[in-house]
Design a protein around this motif. Sequence first.
Motif, short mmCIF file in Angstrom:
data_model
loop_
_atom_site.label_atom_id
_atom_site.label_comp_id
_atom_site.label_asym_id
_atom_site.label_seq_id
_atom_site.Cartn_x
_atom_site.Cartn_y
_atom_site.Cartn_z
N THR A 146 0.69 -1.29 0.08
CA THR A 146 -0.06 -0.01 -0.04
C THR A 146 0.83 1.25 -0.03
N GLN A 147 0.70 2.24 -0.96
CA GLN A 147 1.18 3.22 -0.88
C GLN A 147 0.37 4.39 -0.20
N ILE A 148 0.83 5.22 0.59
CA ILE A 148 0.07 6.31 1.34
C ILE A 148 0.53 7.46 1.06
N ILE A 149 -0.09 8.51 0.72
CA ILE A 149 0.71 10.02 0.35
C ILE A 149 -0.38 10.88 1.35
N LEU A 150 0.84 11.62 2.06
CA LEU A 150 0.32 12.48 3.23
C LEU A 150 0.50 13.83 2.64
N ALA A 151 -0.29 14.81 3.29
CA ALA A 151 -0.16 16.23 2.93
C ALA A 151 0.96 16.95 3.80
N VAL A 152 2.05 16.67 3.35
CA VAL A 152 3.07 17.41 4.27
C VAL A 152 4.38 17.32 3.29
N GLY A 153 5.32 18.08 3.21
CA GLY A 153 6.44 17.99 2.39
C GLY A 153 7.70 18.48 2.43
N GLN A 154 8.55 18.66 1.47
CA GLN A 154 9.93 19.54 1.80
C GLN A 154 9.59 20.83 2.04
N GLN A 155 8.68 21.56 1.80
CA GLN A 155 8.38 22.90 2.22
C GLN A 155 8.11 23.05 3.73
N ASP A 156 7.71 21.79 4.07
CA ASP A 156 7.12 21.89 5.53
C ASP A 156 8.27 21.21 6.64
N THR A 157 9.02 20.42 6.24
CA THR A 157 10.12 20.03 7.11
C THR A 157 11.17 19.39 6.49
N ASP A 158 12.26 18.71 7.12
CA ASP A 158 13.37 18.12 6.66
C ASP A 158 12.68 16.45 6.45
N ILE A 159 12.30 16.03 5.33
CA ILE A 159 11.80 14.87 5.17
C ILE A 159 12.76 13.70 5.74
#
Length: 373
Positions: A282-295
């Motif tokens: 299962t692939q899960i996509i979350l609404a957070v990215g590189q603009q928000d934190t250091d992944i």
Amino acid sequence: MSTPRIEVHLSKIRHNAKTVVERLKTRGIGVTGVTKAVCGHPAIAQAMLDGGAVGLAEARLSNVRRLRNAGMTCPITLIRTPTLSQVDQVIQYCEASYNTEILVITALAAAAIRKDCIHGIILMVEMGDLREGIMPKDLGSVAQQVVDMPGVTLKGIGANFACLGGIAPNAADMEALSDLANETEGQYGPFLHTVSGGNSANLPWALGGHPACRINDLRLGEAILLGVDPVSGDQIGGMYTDAFILIAEVIETGSKPASHPQSICDPVFKRLHLVPKSGQSTQIILAVGQQDTDILGLSMPPGYRLIGATSDHLVVGTYHSTQSVGSEMKFQMNYSALMNAMSAPDVKTKLLRGSHSRHAHVSQGSGTHLASI
């Protein structure tokens, strides 16, 4: 509540501060709480003070203003060398500042005279990190100029370790810094109230049974906020590593074909070989990215793996997910991830003031990791 958000357990920050303050107190070392990673958040700063920190340290005047505007009256020291364009604000908001340039100190002195006050100067000495610092052979001449300058007073000396150079301090470094303090006092007269040995990377030395010598202050941020030794990444015994939790919302779930290695174009993820495992998952996509934190500074929950990220999306994979669209996932953060998330405009902060559990056992990735320093 809106996402992404950071849930901040103030009682755990207070506990971490109290724990390290009490351990260092027996060594004659006080703690200055560093709030730059949390952008000078007043409630988090207050938790550090409630835990026993003797004052606060900041790198940016905007954060200091935030603290002062919230009514905080404790001593605040600017730990990044002041810019010439901001000397008047430094004098207005900070009792002291760390300095390396006599030109800047002269400007601070003039600003202090205009405001009819005395500003404390702590001289940073280069001890091997190769970032900021006066060379040891030049310390005496700079100290003499500060002593002779109206408007400022020589409050102490300090050093920095394990930042730019990445080398942790040792007992010999602390002895050398202590010797410099003694020499400065012997030649130029004033008692140095502060001999600051460094940051959270100094804790293995400070708690390792070595003589403290003249070191009477450590500037601690990461150790209090995250409960870890920044050099090894190990959890400090008895301290919480989950005072900050990043929460992101699921916006898509489903199965996707596995990527081929040659299709990865982001050099960061390509170097880390972050390729989904073969087989159906299962692939899960979350609404957070590189603009928000250091992944790459996020710890994946047990059973999940990082597939990749873009500016606005975090993609993780799992073989046993119960996540659905609209559900939330929680992530622990390292210092870089915390710093970026706290400064991101779209990441909200939720303060939790309740009590914490008795034992500081925290899940880290695939299991619980507890180390002692």
